[in-house]
Scaffold this motif. Structure first.
Motif, PDB file in Angstrom:
ATOM      1  N   PRO A   1       0.835  -1.211   0.000  1.00 17.20           N
ATOM      2  CA  PRO A   1       0.000   0.000   0.000  1.00 17.20           C
ATOM      3  C   PRO A   1       0.866   1.255   0.000  1.00 17.20           C
ATOM      4  O   PRO A   1       1.962   1.271   0.566  1.00 17.20           O
ATOM      5  CB  PRO A   1      -0.802  -0.134   1.303  1.00 17.20           C
ATOM      6  N   LEU A   2       0.365   2.302  -0.637  1.00 16.33           N
ATOM      7  CA  LEU A   2       1.102   3.551  -0.737  1.00 16.33           C
ATOM      8  C   LEU A   2       0.778   4.528   0.381  1.00 16.33           C
ATOM      9  O   LEU A   2       1.440   5.551   0.531  1.00 16.33           O
ATOM     10  CB  LEU A   2       0.813   4.214  -2.094  1.00 16.33           C
ATOM     11  N   THR A   3      -0.285   4.224   1.147  1.00 13.84           N
ATOM     12  CA  THR A   3      -0.695   5.100   2.238  1.00 13.84           C
ATOM     13  C   THR A   3      -0.941   4.265   3.487  1.00 13.84           C
ATOM     14  O   THR A   3      -0.834   3.033   3.462  1.00 13.84           O
ATOM     15  CB  THR A   3      -1.990   5.857   1.886  1.00 13.84           C
ATOM     16  N   ASP A   4      -1.317   4.930   4.566  1.00 11.74           N
ATOM     17  CA  ASP A   4      -1.663   4.214   5.794  1.00 11.74           C
ATOM     18  C   ASP A   4      -3.175   4.009   5.926  1.00 11.74           C
ATOM     19  O   ASP A   4      -3.668   3.595   6.972  1.00 11.74           O
ATOM     20  CB  ASP A   4      -1.131   4.960   7.022  1.00 11.74           C
ATOM     21  N   ALA A   5      -3.913   4.279   4.828  1.00  7.67           N
ATOM     22  CA  ALA A   5      -5.367   4.090   4.836  1.00  7.67           C
ATOM     23  C   ALA A   5      -5.688   2.604   5.030  1.00  7.67           C
ATOM     24  O   ALA A   5      -5.172   1.754   4.296  1.00  7.67           O
ATOM     25  CB  ALA A   5      -5.984   4.600   3.545  1.00  7.67           C
ATOM     26  N   HIS A   6      -6.531   2.302   5.976  1.00  5.49           N
ATOM     27  CA  HIS A   6      -6.869   0.915   6.295  1.00  5.49           C
ATOM     28  C   HIS A   6      -7.407   0.158   5.084  1.00  5.49           C
ATOM     29  O   HIS A   6      -7.052  -1.004   4.867  1.00  5.49           O
ATOM     30  CB  HIS A   6      -7.905   0.893   7.421  1.00  5.49           C
ATOM     31  N   ASP A   7      -8.234   0.795   4.268  1.00 10.46           N
ATOM     32  CA  ASP A   7      -8.921   0.100   3.182  1.00 10.46           C
ATOM     33  C   ASP A   7      -8.071  -0.090   1.935  1.00 10.46           C
ATOM     34  O   ASP A   7      -8.491  -0.794   1.013  1.00 10.46           O
ATOM     35  CB  ASP A   7     -10.211   0.841   2.824  1.00 10.46           C
ATOM     36  N   GLU A   8      -6.903   0.483   1.899  1.00 10.88           N
ATOM     37  CA  GLU A   8      -6.079   0.309   0.707  1.00 10.88           C
ATOM     38  C   GLU A   8      -5.618  -1.140   0.554  1.00 10.88           C
ATOM     39  O   GLU A   8      -5.467  -1.637  -0.568  1.00 10.88           O
ATOM     40  CB  GLU A   8      -4.867   1.247   0.727  1.00 10.88           C
ATOM     41  N   MET A   9      -5.405  -1.831   1.666  1.00 16.02           N
ATOM     42  CA  MET A   9      -5.016  -3.244   1.594  1.00 16.02           C
ATOM     43  C   MET A   9      -6.117  -4.065   0.915  1.00 16.02           C
ATOM     44  O   MET A   9      -5.834  -4.935   0.081  1.00 16.02           O
ATOM     45  CB  MET A   9      -4.725  -3.800   2.980  1.00 16.02           C
ATOM     46  N   LEU A  10      -7.358  -3.794   1.257  1.00 16.34           N
ATOM     47  CA  LEU A  10      -8.485  -4.454   0.594  1.00 16.34           C
ATOM     48  C   LEU A  10      -8.446  -4.182  -0.900  1.00 16.34           C
ATOM     49  O   LEU A  10      -8.610  -5.097  -1.721  1.00 16.34           O
ATOM     50  CB  LEU A  10      -9.801  -3.944   1.186  1.00 16.34           C
ATOM     51  N   PHE A  11      -8.223  -2.937  -1.266  1.00 20.71           N
ATOM     52  CA  PHE A  11      -8.213  -2.537  -2.665  1.00 20.71           C
ATOM     53  C   PHE A  11      -7.116  -3.267  -3.446  1.00 20.71           C
ATOM     54  O   PHE A  11      -7.347  -3.789  -4.543  1.00 20.71           O
ATOM     55  CB  PHE A  11      -7.993  -1.024  -2.718  1.00 20.71           C
ATOM     56  N   VAL A  12      -5.927  -3.323  -2.873  1.00 23.64           N
ATOM     57  CA  VAL A  12      -4.792  -3.975  -3.533  1.00 23.64           C
ATOM     58  C   VAL A  12      -5.052  -5.469  -3.701  1.00 23.64           C
ATOM     59  O   VAL A  12      -4.890  -6.033  -4.788  1.00 23.64           O
ATOM     60  CB  VAL A  12      -3.494  -3.738  -2.739  1.00 23.64           C
ATOM     61  N   ILE A  13      -5.449  -6.128  -2.624  1.00 19.74           N
ATOM     62  CA  ILE A  13      -5.662  -7.577  -2.677  1.00 19.74           C
ATOM     63  C   ILE A  13      -6.788  -7.933  -3.632  1.00 19.74           C
ATOM     64  O   ILE A  13      -6.695  -8.901  -4.398  1.00 19.74           O
ATOM     65  CB  ILE A  13      -5.937  -8.134  -1.268  1.00 19.74           C
ATOM     66  N   GLN A  14      -7.863  -7.150  -3.620  1.00 20.33           N
ATOM     67  CA  GLN A  14      -8.982  -7.417  -4.526  1.00 20.33           C
ATOM     68  C   GLN A  14      -8.517  -7.469  -5.975  1.00 20.33           C
ATOM     69  O   GLN A  14      -8.866  -8.383  -6.730  1.00 20.33           O
ATOM     70  CB  GLN A  14     -10.037  -6.322  -4.365  1.00 20.33           C
ATOM     71  N   HIS A  15      -7.708  -6.512  -6.367  1.00 15.39           N
ATOM     72  CA  HIS A  15      -7.283  -6.451  -7.754  1.00 15.39           C
ATOM     73  C   HIS A  15      -6.189  -7.463  -8.065  1.00 15.39           C
ATOM     74  O   HIS A  15      -6.139  -8.008  -9.176  1.00 15.39           O
ATOM     75  CB  HIS A  15      -6.846  -5.027  -8.096  1.00 15.39           C
ATOM     76  N   GLN A  16      -5.338  -7.747  -7.121  1.00 18.45           N
ATOM     77  CA  GLN A  16      -4.335  -8.779  -7.352  1.00 18.45           C
ATOM     78  C   GLN A  16      -4.994 -10.153  -7.519  1.00 18.45           C
ATOM     79  O   GLN A  16      -4.609 -10.936  -8.393  1.00 18.45           O
ATOM     80  CB  GLN A  16      -3.331  -8.807  -6.199  1.00 18.45           C
TER      81      GLN A  16
END
Length: 254
Positions: free
Chosen positions: A36-51
């Motif tokens: 993740p590029l930020t400390d936003a909690h939901d960015e991990m969800l976003f990255v994993i979803q697309h991967q």
């Protein structure tokens, strides 16, 4: 606490110098790929979803390519089995967006600015699937022109008969009248919405639909693409900024 000892039942517990579960699956690489590029909690969800979506598409490409070869060799049964598997893969891709839908627009905006101009519209594997199934809009090469290897791969696909073409040839060889085959690459012009998605800032005007939103991408879309394999639309992926999907904002570029 349980005192169960798997070694007592003959299970291997010492994997020094042996092939282990994590070794076979290369989990160190897979689980180390989330950055993740930020400390936003939901960015991990976003990255994993697309991967995960890209992994499913990797398998879909593997199956579609094998089904196409089987049809060219007059081996219909294995081809049908492979395409049935592709249909299930597409169902998985659709259903996975239920998880991303739990992220609200405001949560998405916490990290959106860090993604630059990247978009799921740029997914190389999505474009491969389109071309393999028969949706051969040569204009869609443009988002991939900046990467020579990707562009070459898509050009090679355009020069190869699509799954749809092979299905028509198979039918023709077996005496079933079919419509004319498609050309290696069509010159269809992109739609206005597709052209708009190429412009900078397309994501910023297309935030994800809130939980409980009324719009949704048709569940039958992916399946129909595998069974008809003849679509000529220039519709963007379900997760693209320009699509009607309720499930997601666009993905970082592949």
């Amino acid at each position: 606490m349980s005192d169960y000892d798997p070694a007592e039942e003959g299970a291997h517990t010492d994997f020094a110098g042996r092939m282990a579960y994590g070794d076979y699956l290369r989990l160190d690489r897979i689980l180390g790929a989330q950055k993740p590029l930020t400390d936003a909690h939901d960015e991990m969800l976003f990255v994993i979803q697309h991967q995960v979506s890209e992994l499913w598409m990797r398998l879909a490409i593997h199956e579609i390519a094998a089904a196409r070869r089987s049809l060219a060799q007059d081996r219909a049964e294995p081809a049908l089995k492979m395409l049935a598997r592709v249909s299930r893969i597409f169902e998985q891709l659709n259903n996975a967006w239920d998880v991303l839908r739990t992220m609200t627009p405001s949560e998405y905006t916490r990290f959106r600015s860090q993604l630059g101009q990247s978009s799921g519209f740029q997914s190389l594997q999505y474009r491969q699937i389109e071309y393999m199934l028969g949706n051969r809009n040569a204009a869609m090469l443009r988002p991939h022109a900046h990467v020579a290897e990707s562009s070459a791969k898509l050009e090679e696909e355009l020069a190869t008969p699509s799954l749809y073409d092979e299905a028509l040839r198979f039918a023709d060889r077996h005496g079933v009248p079919m419509p004319p085959r498609s050309s290696p690459a069509t010159s269809a012009r992109p739609t206005a919405s597709t052209r708009a998605s190429w412009k900078p800032g397309a994501w910023s005007t297309n935030p994800p639909t809130p939980i409980g939103g009324s719009t949704s991408w048709p569940r039958s879309w992916w399946t129909s693409r595998t069974t008809s394999a003849a679509g000529a639309s220039t519709t963007s992926p379900p997760w693209s900024a320009s699509s009607a999907s309720s499930a997601a904002p666009a993905a970082p570029g592949a």
